[in-house]
Design a protein around this motif. Structure first.
Motif, PDB file in Angstrom:
ATOM      1  N   ARG A 240       0.823  -1.209   0.000  1.00  0.00           N
ATOM      2  CA  ARG A 240       0.000   0.000   0.000  1.00  0.00           C
ATOM      3  C   ARG A 240       0.858   1.261   0.000  1.00  0.00           C
ATOM      4  NH1 ARG A 240      -3.407  -0.761   5.223  1.00  0.00           N
ATOM      5  NH2 ARG A 240      -4.618   0.989   4.390  1.00  0.00           N
ATOM      6  N   LYS A 241       0.292   2.326  -0.545  1.00  0.00           N
ATOM      7  CA  LYS A 241       1.004   3.593  -0.593  1.00  0.00           C
ATOM      8  C   LYS A 241       0.150   4.713  -0.001  1.00  0.00           C
ATOM      9  CE  LYS A 241       4.318   2.906  -4.308  1.00  0.00           C
ATOM     10  NZ  LYS A 241       5.479   3.009  -3.388  1.00  0.00           N
ATOM     11  N   LEU A 268      10.711   5.783   3.826  1.00  0.00           N
ATOM     12  CA  LEU A 268       9.294   5.566   3.538  1.00  0.00           C
ATOM     13  C   LEU A 268       9.017   5.631   2.033  1.00  0.00           C
ATOM     14  CD1 LEU A 268       7.624   7.610   6.436  1.00  0.00           C
ATOM     15  CD2 LEU A 268       8.123   5.162   6.330  1.00  0.00           C
ATOM     16  N   ASP A 269       9.406   4.575   1.339  1.00  0.00           N
ATOM     17  CA  ASP A 269       9.127   4.540  -0.098  1.00  0.00           C
ATOM     18  C   ASP A 269       7.679   4.172  -0.395  1.00  0.00           C
ATOM     19  OD1 ASP A 269       9.234   1.853   0.570  1.00  0.00           O
ATOM     20  OD2 ASP A 269      11.096   1.460  -0.491  1.00  0.00           O
ATOM     21  N   ASN A 270       6.860   4.071   0.650  1.00  0.00           N
ATOM     22  CA  ASN A 270       5.415   3.912   0.474  1.00  0.00           C
ATOM     23  C   ASN A 270       4.708   5.267   0.452  1.00  0.00           C
ATOM     24  OD1 ASN A 270       5.885   4.491   3.182  1.00  0.00           O
ATOM     25  ND2 ASN A 270       4.259   3.159   3.945  1.00  0.00           N
ATOM     26  N   LEU A 271       5.489   6.350   0.395  1.00  0.00           N
ATOM     27  CA  LEU A 271       4.943   7.703   0.459  1.00  0.00           C
ATOM     28  C   LEU A 271       5.280   8.469  -0.812  1.00  0.00           C
ATOM     29  CD1 LEU A 271       3.676  10.056   2.150  1.00  0.00           C
ATOM     30  CD2 LEU A 271       5.991  10.521   2.999  1.00  0.00           C
ATOM     31  N   ALA A 393       7.304   6.462 -12.138  1.00  0.00           N
ATOM     32  CA  ALA A 393       8.662   6.516 -11.584  1.00  0.00           C
ATOM     33  C   ALA A 393       8.615   6.582 -10.062  1.00  0.00           C
ATOM     34  CB  ALA A 393       9.408   7.715 -12.152  1.00  0.00           C
ATOM     35  N   ALA A 394       7.678   7.353  -9.526  1.00  0.00           N
ATOM     36  CA  ALA A 394       7.545   7.472  -8.068  1.00  0.00           C
ATOM     37  C   ALA A 394       7.084   6.162  -7.457  1.00  0.00           C
ATOM     38  CB  ALA A 394       6.562   8.588  -7.730  1.00  0.00           C
ATOM     39  N   ALA A 395       6.136   5.501  -8.102  1.00  0.00           N
ATOM     40  CA  ALA A 395       5.563   4.275  -7.543  1.00  0.00           C
ATOM     41  C   ALA A 395       6.577   3.146  -7.470  1.00  0.00           C
ATOM     42  CB  ALA A 395       4.356   3.845  -8.374  1.00  0.00           C
ATOM     43  N   ARG A 396       7.508   3.115  -8.410  1.00  0.00           N
ATOM     44  CA  ARG A 396       8.480   2.004  -8.413  1.00  0.00           C
ATOM     45  C   ARG A 396       9.766   2.333  -7.662  1.00  0.00           C
ATOM     46  NH1 ARG A 396       8.700   3.593 -14.003  1.00  0.00           N
ATOM     47  NH2 ARG A 396      10.656   4.716 -14.444  1.00  0.00           N
ATOM     48  N   GLY A 399      13.391   2.778  -1.373  1.00  0.00           N
ATOM     49  CA  GLY A 399      14.378   3.268  -0.415  1.00  0.00           C
ATOM     50  C   GLY A 399      14.186   4.690   0.053  1.00  0.00           C
ATOM     51  N   GLN A 400      13.361   5.472  -0.637  1.00  0.00           N
ATOM     52  CA  GLN A 400      13.142   6.874  -0.261  1.00  0.00           C
ATOM     53  C   GLN A 400      11.692   7.260  -0.521  1.00  0.00           C
ATOM     54  OE1 GLN A 400      16.180   8.138  -3.225  1.00  0.00           O
ATOM     55  NE2 GLN A 400      16.720   9.687  -1.689  1.00  0.00           N
ATOM     56  N   PRO A 401      11.199   8.241   0.223  1.00  0.00           N
ATOM     57  CA  PRO A 401       9.929   8.850  -0.178  1.00  0.00           C
ATOM     58  C   PRO A 401      10.166   9.672  -1.436  1.00  0.00           C
ATOM     59  CG  PRO A 401      10.891  10.071   1.643  1.00  0.00           C
ATOM     60  CD  PRO A 401      11.766   8.857   1.445  1.00  0.00           C
ATOM     61  N   THR A 402       9.122   9.880  -2.215  1.00  0.00           N
ATOM     62  CA  THR A 402       9.252  10.627  -3.469  1.00  0.00           C
ATOM     63  C   THR A 402       8.337  11.830  -3.457  1.00  0.00           C
ATOM     64  OG1 THR A 402       9.891   8.702  -4.795  1.00  0.00           O
ATOM     65  CG2 THR A 402       8.869  10.535  -5.969  1.00  0.00           C
ATOM     66  N   VAL A 403       8.844  12.941  -3.966  1.00  0.00           N
ATOM     67  CA  VAL A 403       8.003  14.112  -4.202  1.00  0.00           C
ATOM     68  C   VAL A 403       8.027  14.414  -5.696  1.00  0.00           C
ATOM     69  CG1 VAL A 403       9.892  15.764  -3.754  1.00  0.00           C
ATOM     70  CG2 VAL A 403       7.503  16.502  -3.557  1.00  0.00           C
ATOM     71  N   ILE A 404       6.850  14.627  -6.246  1.00  0.00           N
ATOM     72  CA  ILE A 404       6.709  15.041  -7.633  1.00  0.00           C
ATOM     73  C   ILE A 404       6.376  16.524  -7.632  1.00  0.00           C
ATOM     74  CG2 ILE A 404       5.371  14.771  -9.759  1.00  0.00           C
ATOM     75  CD1 ILE A 404       4.810  11.867  -8.838  1.00  0.00           C
ATOM     76  N   LEU A 405       7.235  17.323  -8.237  1.00  0.00           N
ATOM     77  CA  LEU A 405       7.014  18.759  -8.317  1.00  0.00           C
ATOM     78  C   LEU A 405       6.385  19.047  -9.673  1.00  0.00           C
ATOM     79  CD1 LEU A 405      10.423  19.941  -6.800  1.00  0.00           C
ATOM     80  CD2 LEU A 405       8.235  19.584  -5.624  1.00  0.00           C
ATOM     81  N   ALA A 406       5.076  19.237  -9.668  1.00  0.00           N
ATOM     82  CA  ALA A 406       4.313  19.327 -10.904  1.00  0.00           C
ATOM     83  C   ALA A 406       4.005  20.783 -11.246  1.00  0.00           C
ATOM     84  CB  ALA A 406       3.013  18.533 -10.775  1.00  0.00           C
ATOM     85  N   HIS A 407       4.544  21.232 -12.362  1.00  0.00           N
ATOM     86  CA  HIS A 407       4.366  22.604 -12.826  1.00  0.00           C
ATOM     87  C   HIS A 407       3.003  22.733 -13.501  1.00  0.00           C
ATOM     88  CE1 HIS A 407       6.376  26.151 -15.204  1.00  0.00           C
ATOM     89  NE2 HIS A 407       5.659  26.561 -14.181  1.00  0.00           N
TER      90      HIS A 407
END
Length: 886
Positions: A240-241, A268-271, A393-396, A399-407
């Motif tokens: 789960r994410k 928290l790579d589920n975040l 890319a974020a979902a896969r 090892g780290q949480p991911t932030v998508i900076l969407a313009h």
């Protein structure tokens, strides 16, 4: 035209190139390495160069900013797995219905407000998630996916409602009653709350996000709590994410940023966070003179997050490919957000002249493009293909949480009515021309009459759009957002099994904090309830005497314990463990309350009842993180908040900022919070027992606030018939002096709570010694007494004369006589809340600790504030004298 950014110097060469030939050789060698050995080898060599530079103290640090382009390169984009044309049509329809809903409400009721522009900018970000990534709960059985957690940007609620209308979850009547929760039922409709509110829409919204900053920190601790459940073998959450869609302006809130390092430290790579960078706050640009995407990239990368930049849409790919000199990249690097907002608000001709017209190289890139094509160049957050690539890319990522900076563009598609304008956030009205323009912009199948009348549109059930929408949500487990409450009830052990020592204290000296910790230790040993208890502290476990629990249940750590603690030989040594039960949050009350909320809502979020006990200095609760507590209440939390060292005089020596005189006043304002200030361990045991049964057995949506003291004093046995009074707010504790309210005897009634009840008892003893009979009433909850009294009053006002009821306080005081003196370790406004329910004709005086705190002994503090035994005696004699004078 394009002013340099605040960090423009970071983009320039550090020094003049004194040997271009050598530079070219190094550049060619590196490119050859990439081509022949691949990116992994190239990364190794770069790391080796960095290591050598640091070892040689060269004084160089890598820039945390990457080029102002998409992180996912064109060649790395996965094949888009859906039907792009259908998804765009669905997104356009949802956009229209969201706009129609808000504009309709404002035409009919101008004061209702509502927001259009935020959802207009985030619509495609949401649609990509709904169609491909956001999983719903399939069930709670073995092997069934329990769903992702999705935190929705609050101002985008209209878009979520509009999609639910498409899904058949909301009706047209519901949409017509946006922000009309009180009037909707008369029309047979559900009123739609302004923002996500689980209390107001308990089957729909899962997380309240309307208070800026609370959603981001809450999402982090929910993700960490999922790891906690997995590591303790209570529930497998590995598939789960947690997804959070937040605004770039919201990132200015301290809570938004306060737990970034925890998310990275815990891996928290589920975040996944999606920050909607529409560049605009409510009043103007988020960073007019800089670039918020660059700033956030540095911040998140420095905190240890994986950063995915989603800046430009597919239409820009060809421009970048033709830009052999780097002119386009340089121009974008030099354009600040304030100017970018202007470009968003203007048309293609303006952008041709003012952006592409900056130099001949840019002008050449734009040759062959019409003004309309330039106007339609999409930012990354409006391109479904690019969004999917970033989400994938974020979902896969591991090892780290991911932030998508969407313009994105705020008010995207609103044209001259609001796209990119300073006033866009408050845009609520459209004229007929604006509506027709919006209809045309998104190719909506609406006539002019339908568009200008704001008709809602929904394709037929067998249309490609509806079949597509339903099938994709079915593949992802069902519709979202959706809140569920199905949860197995938990039995609570008999009170005597863990609290007999408190109920039959026999005069033993102890503090109520000590008594609570002893009860907690016993409850943790219960085979059924014990594993579901979540003890939470904010770096004060030893202060509260909880160190013995370190060995008993351990402190949760996602990596176990990789060191031998300094006190390893002690029976109270610090023990971290992968399956540890205590959440020790460090000096972060905001983090601790976020952890408590995650555990307190587990029954709904995960279908697994957990029972959190968060113990903290009471001053650092409602006063410090009150907004987060209110959000937890909205989320229908179930658990215990324990304000230790409570009151303004119990914590001797600490002074102003540690002395709590107001938490019970604030707690009383939260409808589903039951607040208690027990003086004795037996009272506290009855309250904890009732709270556990109410929350995990009866499964009621309440939470308890219980204040505890660190002062040791003799603990009496709890009277056999006192339990009901303890829970309802007060009971007659003891009578001193003449038995009963003798007609000729002077008599006074003394009410006290918490730390001050012992002073009230001393005062009663002194008065009795002087021939004045005194009845002591132990008040365990001023707020419960006030609520009960108000309820009786309201029933009487409503004409329910058959059973309006008698306020519990009035009934208890009916068995006493004389003036009533109420004393508390809190401000006088707390005991003043029950004044209306004191029997008529009885003088009522209140004593409290108004003003700023001080550092001194308990005795000195109580004398200073006028709540010690001597002050109670003086007040009683004054009241008796006033009564006699009458």
């Amino acid at each position: 035209m394009n002013a340099p950014t605040a960090h423009h110097h970071l983009m320039q060469p550090l020094a003049t190139d004194t040997d271009p030939q050598e530079t070219a050789e190094w550049r060619d060698a590196f490119l050859a390495l990439v081509a022949t050995e691949g990116p992994e080898r190239a990364r190794f060599m770069l790391q080796e160069m960095v290591r050598l530079a640091r070892a040689g103290r060269v004084g160089w640090q890598p820039d945390l900013n990457t080029p102002y382009v998409n992180t996912v390169a064109v060649q790395d984009q996965p094949v888009f797995p859906g039907d792009l044309a259908i998804e765009e049509r669905v997104a356009s329809i949802v956009r229209w219905n969201a706009l129609a809903m808000v504009v309709r409400a404002n035409q009919a009721y101008g004061e209702l407000g509502g927001h259009i522009a935020s959802y207009a900018s985030a619509a495609d970000l949401f649609e990509s998630g709904f169609n491909h990534f956001f999983r719903a709960r399939e069930g709670v059985g073995e092997g069934q996916h329990r769903g992702d957690l999705v935190f929705f940007q609050p101002h985008s609620a209209p878009g979520v409602y509009a999609r639910a209308f498409m899904e058949g979850r909301l009706s047209e009547q519901d949409l017509m009653h946006y922000r009309q929760e009180l009037t909707a039922p008369a029309a047979g409709a559900q009123g739609l709350s302004s923002y996500p509110h689980p209390w107001l829409m308990p089957d729909f919204w899962q997380f309240p996000t309307g208070s800026m900053g609370i959603g981001p920190i809450s999402s982090i601790y929910h993700a960490r709590f999922m790891r906690y459940l997995t590591h303790r073998n209570l529930l497998d959450c590995s598939a789960r994410k947690v997804w959070g869609v937040f605004g770039d302006g919201e990132m200015d809130e301290p809570e938004s940023m306060s737990a970034l390092t925890l998310a990275a430290r815990e891996g928290l790579d589920n975040l996944v966070w999606v920050v909607n960078c529409n560049l605009q706050r409510l009043d103007g640009p988020v960073r007019g003179n800089g670039r918020i995407i660059d700033e956030l990239e540095r911040l998140f990368a420095g905190a240890g997050w994986n950063v995915v930049k989603l800046v430009w849409g597919s239409d820009w790919d060809g421009l970048f490919a033709r830009d052999l000199t780097g002119a386009l990249a340089r121009a974008l690097e030099g354009t600040v957000d304030g100017q970018m907002q202007t470009f968003a608000a203007k048309d293609g001709r303006f952008n041709r002249d003012n952006f592409f017209g900056q130099n001949l190289e840019l002008a050449a890139l734009a040759q062959g493009m019409t003004d309309e094509q330039i106007d339609r160049l999409k930012r990354g957050g409006h391109d479904l293909v690019k969004i999917h690539a970033a989400y994938a890319a974020a979902a896969r990522h591991q090892g780290q949480p991911t932030v998508i900076l969407a313009h994105t563009k705020k008010g995207y598609g609103m044209g001259t009515a609001g796209q990119g304008k300073m006033t866009t956030h408050s845009q609520k009205k459209f004229d007929e021309t604006d509506l027709i323009e919006f209809r045309n912009r998104f190719n909506l199948p609406l006539s002019d009459a339908q568009a200008t009348s704001l008709a809602f549109f929904k394709p037929t059930e067998d249309s490609p759009e509806m079949r597509y929408l339903r099938s994709h949500r079915q593949n992802l487990g069902g519709y979202l957002p959706r809140r569920e409450t199905a949860c197995e009830a938990l039995p609570v052990p008999a009170i005597a099994s863990y609290a007999h020592f408190a109920l039959q204290a026999d005069g033993k000296e102890m503090s109520t904090t000590m008594a609570f910790v002893r009860m907690l230790g016993s409850l943790l040993k219960d085979a059924t309830l014990g594993p579901r208890i979540v003890p939470i502290v904010a770096d004060e476990a030893r202060t509260f005497g909880m160190a013995n629990l370190f060995k008993q249940v351990g402190i949760y750590s996602s990596v176990g314990q990789r060191y031998a603690p300094e006190d390893i030989g002690s029976v109270l040594s610090y023990r971290e463990a992968l399956d540890g039960q205590i959440l020790e949050e460090g000096i972060s009350e905001a983090g601790a309350i976020a952890s408590w909320t995650a555990a307190a809502t587990s029954y709904s979020v995960h279908g697994l009842a957990m029972l959190p006990f968060y113990i903290y200095y009471s001053m650092f609760g409602f006063q410090r993180v009150g907004d987060a507590i209110w959000a937890a209440a909205d989320q229908r939390a179930r658990g215990f908040l324990l304000g230790a060292t409570s009151g303004r005089t119990t914590l001797g020596g600490e002074g102003l900022q540690h002395q709590d005189g107001s938490s019970h006043l604030v707690a009383a304002t939260i409808p589903n919070c039951k607040a208690y200030d027990p003086a004795y361990a037996g009272e506290m045991a009855v309250i904890v027992d009732a709270g556990m049964r109410e929350m995990v057995t009866e499964q009621r949506d309440v939470f308890y606030y219980v204040t505890l003291m660190n002062e040791n004093y003799a603990q009496p046995d709890l009277p056999a018939d006192a339990a009901e009074g303890v829970l309802r707010g007060c009971y007659v504790f003891k009578r001193f002096g003449a038995e009963g309210p003798a007609a000729n005897a002077r008599h006074v009634t003394l009410m006290g709570s918490g730390a001050i009840l012992t002073e009230v008892v001393k005062a009663a003893q002194q008065l009795a010694a002087e021939g004045i009979a005194a009845t002591v009433v132990s008040v365990t909850s001023w707020s419960e007494l006030a609520r009960d009294g108000v309820a009786c009053e309201q029933r009487a006002i409503a004409g329910e004369t058959d059973k309006p009821g008698t306020p519990w306080l009035a009934a208890q005081l009916a068995a006493t006589s004389g003036p009533v003196i109420a004393a508390t370790d809190y401000v006088r406004a707390v005991p003043e809340t029950v004044r209306a329910f004191v029997p008529e004709g009885r003088k009522y005086l209140t004593l409290g600790t108004d003003g700023f705190g001080r550092s001194d002994t308990r005795a000195a503090l109580r004398a200073f504030f006028g709540v010690d035994a001597a002050a109670v005696v003086r007040a009683a004699k004054f009241a008796l004298g006033a009564a006699a004078a009458r």
